[in-house]
Design a protein around this motif. Structure first.
Motif, PDB file in Angstrom:
ATOM      1  N   ALA A  53       0.833  -1.214   0.000  1.00  0.00           N
ATOM      2  CA  ALA A  53       0.000   0.000   0.000  1.00  0.00           C
ATOM      3  C   ALA A  53       0.863   1.259   0.000  1.00  0.00           C
ATOM      4  O   ALA A  53       0.535   2.255  -0.667  1.00  0.00           O
ATOM      5  CB  ALA A  53      -0.927  -0.017   1.211  1.00  0.00           C
ATOM      6  N   LEU A  54       1.979   1.224   0.723  1.00  0.00           N
ATOM      7  CA  LEU A  54       2.870   2.383   0.764  1.00  0.00           C
ATOM      8  C   LEU A  54       3.492   2.654  -0.601  1.00  0.00           C
ATOM      9  O   LEU A  54       3.605   3.802  -1.031  1.00  0.00           O
ATOM     10  CB  LEU A  54       3.966   2.176   1.815  1.00  0.00           C
ATOM     11  CG  LEU A  54       3.514   2.210   3.276  1.00  0.00           C
ATOM     12  CD1 LEU A  54       4.667   1.834   4.200  1.00  0.00           C
ATOM     13  CD2 LEU A  54       2.965   3.589   3.647  1.00  0.00           C
ATOM     14  N   THR A  55       3.886   1.583  -1.298  1.00  0.00           N
ATOM     15  CA  THR A  55       4.506   1.784  -2.612  1.00  0.00           C
ATOM     16  C   THR A  55       3.477   2.210  -3.657  1.00  0.00           C
ATOM     17  O   THR A  55       3.861   2.711  -4.722  1.00  0.00           O
ATOM     18  CB  THR A  55       5.228   0.512  -3.089  1.00  0.00           C
ATOM     19  OG1 THR A  55       4.297  -0.574  -3.177  1.00  0.00           O
ATOM     20  CG2 THR A  55       6.360   0.145  -2.143  1.00  0.00           C
ATOM     21  N   ASP A  56       2.181   1.993  -3.379  1.00  0.00           N
ATOM     22  CA  ASP A  56       1.158   2.534  -4.271  1.00  0.00           C
ATOM     23  C   ASP A  56       1.063   4.060  -4.156  1.00  0.00           C
ATOM     24  O   ASP A  56       0.619   4.733  -5.080  1.00  0.00           O
ATOM     25  CB  ASP A  56      -0.213   1.918  -3.954  1.00  0.00           C
ATOM     26  CG  ASP A  56      -0.349   0.503  -4.488  1.00  0.00           C
ATOM     27  OD1 ASP A  56       0.292   0.194  -5.503  1.00  0.00           O
ATOM     28  OD2 ASP A  56      -1.086  -0.288  -3.885  1.00  0.00           O
ATOM     29  N   ARG A  57       1.471   4.596  -3.028  1.00  0.00           N
ATOM     30  CA  ARG A  57       1.404   6.043  -2.808  1.00  0.00           C
ATOM     31  C   ARG A  57       2.727   6.735  -3.133  1.00  0.00           C
ATOM     32  O   ARG A  57       2.734   7.848  -3.650  1.00  0.00           O
ATOM     33  CB  ARG A  57       1.018   6.335  -1.351  1.00  0.00           C
ATOM     34  CG  ARG A  57      -0.388   5.894  -0.987  1.00  0.00           C
ATOM     35  CD  ARG A  57      -0.706   6.214   0.467  1.00  0.00           C
ATOM     36  NE  ARG A  57      -0.648   7.648   0.729  1.00  0.00           N
ATOM     37  CZ  ARG A  57      -1.660   8.486   0.536  1.00  0.00           C
ATOM     38  NH1 ARG A  57      -2.811   8.026   0.058  1.00  0.00           N
ATOM     39  NH2 ARG A  57      -1.535   9.765   0.799  1.00  0.00           N
ATOM     40  N   TRP A  58       3.821   6.095  -2.792  1.00  0.00           N
ATOM     41  CA  TRP A  58       5.141   6.708  -3.012  1.00  0.00           C
ATOM     42  C   TRP A  58       6.114   5.656  -3.557  1.00  0.00           C
ATOM     43  O   TRP A  58       6.109   4.508  -3.096  1.00  0.00           O
ATOM     44  CB  TRP A  58       5.719   7.268  -1.707  1.00  0.00           C
ATOM     45  CG  TRP A  58       4.850   8.265  -1.029  1.00  0.00           C
ATOM     46  CD1 TRP A  58       4.640   9.572  -1.378  1.00  0.00           C
ATOM     47  CD2 TRP A  58       4.057   8.039   0.141  1.00  0.00           C
ATOM     48  NE1 TRP A  58       3.772  10.176  -0.509  1.00  0.00           N
ATOM     49  CE2 TRP A  58       3.395   9.255   0.444  1.00  0.00           C
ATOM     50  CE3 TRP A  58       3.830   6.935   0.965  1.00  0.00           C
ATOM     51  CZ2 TRP A  58       2.529   9.393   1.515  1.00  0.00           C
ATOM     52  CZ3 TRP A  58       2.964   7.055   2.032  1.00  0.00           C
ATOM     53  CH2 TRP A  58       2.328   8.279   2.305  1.00  0.00           C
ATOM     54  N   ARG A 179       5.827   9.747  -6.742  1.00  0.00           N
ATOM     55  CA  ARG A 179       4.733   8.790  -6.797  1.00  0.00           C
ATOM     56  C   ARG A 179       4.905   7.849  -7.971  1.00  0.00           C
ATOM     57  O   ARG A 179       5.392   8.234  -9.026  1.00  0.00           O
ATOM     58  CB  ARG A 179       3.402   9.510  -6.903  1.00  0.00           C
ATOM     59  CG  ARG A 179       2.964  10.156  -5.631  1.00  0.00           C
ATOM     60  CD  ARG A 179       1.500  10.498  -5.684  1.00  0.00           C
ATOM     61  NE  ARG A 179       0.700   9.298  -5.875  1.00  0.00           N
ATOM     62  CZ  ARG A 179      -0.621   9.279  -5.755  1.00  0.00           C
ATOM     63  NH1 ARG A 179      -1.273  10.374  -5.453  1.00  0.00           N
ATOM     64  NH2 ARG A 179      -1.287   8.162  -5.933  1.00  0.00           N
ATOM     65  N   GLU A 182       0.952   6.582 -12.789  1.00  0.00           N
ATOM     66  CA  GLU A 182      -0.476   6.300 -12.749  1.00  0.00           C
ATOM     67  C   GLU A 182      -0.862   5.294 -13.825  1.00  0.00           C
ATOM     68  O   GLU A 182      -0.307   5.268 -14.908  1.00  0.00           O
ATOM     69  CB  GLU A 182      -1.259   7.599 -12.960  1.00  0.00           C
ATOM     70  CG  GLU A 182      -1.065   8.618 -11.839  1.00  0.00           C
ATOM     71  CD  GLU A 182      -1.639   8.146 -10.519  1.00  0.00           C
ATOM     72  OE1 GLU A 182      -2.578   7.331 -10.543  1.00  0.00           O
ATOM     73  OE2 GLU A 182      -1.152   8.578  -9.478  1.00  0.00           O
ATOM     74  N   ARG A 310      -3.657  -0.280  -8.014  1.00  0.00           N
ATOM     75  CA  ARG A 310      -2.941  -0.671  -6.783  1.00  0.00           C
ATOM     76  C   ARG A 310      -1.887  -1.728  -7.138  1.00  0.00           C
ATOM     77  O   ARG A 310      -1.899  -2.844  -6.616  1.00  0.00           O
ATOM     78  CB  ARG A 310      -3.913  -1.218  -5.744  1.00  0.00           C
ATOM     79  CG  ARG A 310      -4.980  -0.219  -5.309  1.00  0.00           C
ATOM     80  CD  ARG A 310      -5.976  -0.847  -4.343  1.00  0.00           C
ATOM     81  NE  ARG A 310      -7.014   0.087  -3.955  1.00  0.00           N
ATOM     82  CZ  ARG A 310      -6.928   0.927  -2.936  1.00  0.00           C
ATOM     83  NH1 ARG A 310      -5.832   0.932  -2.197  1.00  0.00           N
ATOM     84  NH2 ARG A 310      -7.917   1.749  -2.649  1.00  0.00           N
ATOM     85  N   THR A 313       0.189  -3.069  -4.105  1.00  0.00           N
ATOM     86  CA  THR A 313      -0.565  -4.010  -3.286  1.00  0.00           C
ATOM     87  C   THR A 313      -0.675  -5.360  -3.976  1.00  0.00           C
ATOM     88  O   THR A 313      -0.464  -6.417  -3.362  1.00  0.00           O
ATOM     89  CB  THR A 313      -1.976  -3.453  -2.998  1.00  0.00           C
ATOM     90  OG1 THR A 313      -1.841  -2.229  -2.282  1.00  0.00           O
ATOM     91  CG2 THR A 313      -2.792  -4.436  -2.176  1.00  0.00           C
TER      92      THR A 313
END
Length: 379
Positions: A53-58, A179, A182, A310, A313
């Motif tokens: 989840a963290l690597t999905d944001r940064w 990030r 996308e 994601r 994730t």
């Protein structure tokens, strides 16, 4: 990145490869020895989705060399302690390092491979080579001084950290930090959960055989530790062929079709390992290896395409949890082996790939993730 992956995944294979030595040198029961595998897996199972989840944001490329060092230091110290609780703590630290590595590494590898199945196959091959080398590395180190020589197992971690750092520096030329890129498309959670269930079934079979195939083959064919180590090497070495072959077959026949057929092969192959006597067990171990490894990288790309929003994730679940979830079942198999026999403990492993195949029925080929082109940094 593939070479760095090999250095990290040495430590996933090393934990299972150490089980016979814990049994021999410390007189651990099968349940106690497999509890060490559980310790490496339990923390990893909990924190791996968090890292995903963290690597999905940064984007966190610095995790790659740090996690390699963490994975190696835990295994290197685990055999130094005579205390069982301290041994469990050390391998748990190693498991956390492995958990931190896989989501970011898989996300970055998919970007470098531009979504190509064969490219991801080469990345996954690195991890499987690490698994295959683990029994040989552990045997060589233990031969020099028993379990007390385990600090020598830290050498691959240092090499892996250097390789990961080099990969990070090279990737910065392609895209800026920040990030992750996308992706387009909507998340298909029902298909992803079905795929994840199949991955769990595959994981239990793989870890169960990783822990017990060595003593089982030694018991069935004789030859002591040499025969058992040979069987474990066959199980792991099949990944070198199976992973790349899976990517090529998927490019020709489609990922879902190849994964389904691989699960069907695994049912028959594991049945042969358990039921066919004599040296033929090595042939069935090799077939089992093919059935387990052909879908290995395909799980990752299918999961990423099911959850295009994601990707981290999806990578953490399908790649990292491939081993750690199976480790949760290892103590139950060990307890069954202690109360009955190793052969009886392996019987449930015949059923699980059939269950995984059922979960994959009706799964459709998802549309490949389309990532926007990375922007070069302004100088």
């Amino acid at each position: 990145m593939s070479l760095g992956h090999a250095c990290v995944d040495v430590y996933q294979g090393a934990v299972a490869a150490l089980v016979p030595y814990f049994v021999a040198e410390r007189a651990y029961s099968y349940a106690a020895a497999s509890g060490i595998v559980l310790a490496a897996s339990l923390l990893s199972s909990v924190v791996q989705p968090l890292f995903g989840a963290l690597t999905d944001r940064w984007a966190m490329p610095w995790l790659l060399p740090l996690s390699a060092l963490t994975a190696g230091s835990g295994v290197a110290l685990s055999e130094v302690f005579g205390s069982y609780p301290l041994t469990l703590a050390a391998v748990a630290v190693s498991g956390m390092g492995v958990a931190a590595y896989h989501p970011e590494a898989a996300r970055a590898a998919r970007a470098v491979a531009s979504g190509d199945n064969t490219g991801m196959g080469w990345f996954s091959l690195g991890g499987n080579v690490g698994f295959a080398l683990a029994p040989l590395l552990v045997a060589a180190v233990i031969a020099t001084g028993g379990l007390n020589a385990s600090p020598l197992l830290a050498v691959p971690a240092v090499a892996g950290a250097a390789l990961c750092a080099a990969a990070v520096r090279a990737s910065r030329v392609r895209a800026p930090a920040g990030r992750p890129t996308e992706s387009s498309g909507s998340d298909d959670w029902p298909s992803f959960l079905r795929l994840s269930g199949a991955v769990v079934c595959r994981s239990v079979v793989f870890v169960g055989l990783s822990v017990f195939v060595s003593p089982y083959v030694s018991e069935r064919v004789g030859g002591g530790d040499v025969a058992g180590t040979a069987a474990l090497c066959v199980l792991y070495a099949g990944g070198a062929v199976g992973t790349v072959l899976g990517g090529r077959l998927a490019d020709r026949y489609g990922r879902v079709a190849v994964v389904r057929r691989a699960y069907a092969l695994t049912v028959l192959a594991v049945a042969g390992v358990v039921l066919v006597p004599g040296p033929a067990v090595y042939l069935f171990v090799a077939l089992t290896s093919a059935g387990l490894y052909v879908p290995f990288s395909l799980h990752v790309t299918l999961g990423q395409d099911c959850l295009p929003g994601r990707v981290g994730t999806a990578s953490g679940v399908t790649l990292g949890l491939t081993v750690s979830v199976g480790g949760l079942a290892a103590p139950a198999l060990g307890a069954l082996a202690d109360t009955t026999s190793l052969r009886t403990a392996l019987v449930p492993l015949i059923v699980l790939p059939a269950l995984g195949g059922l979960l994959l029925r009706g799964l459709r080929e998802p549309a490949p993730v389309r990532q926007s082109a990375p922007r070069l940094p302004v100088r």
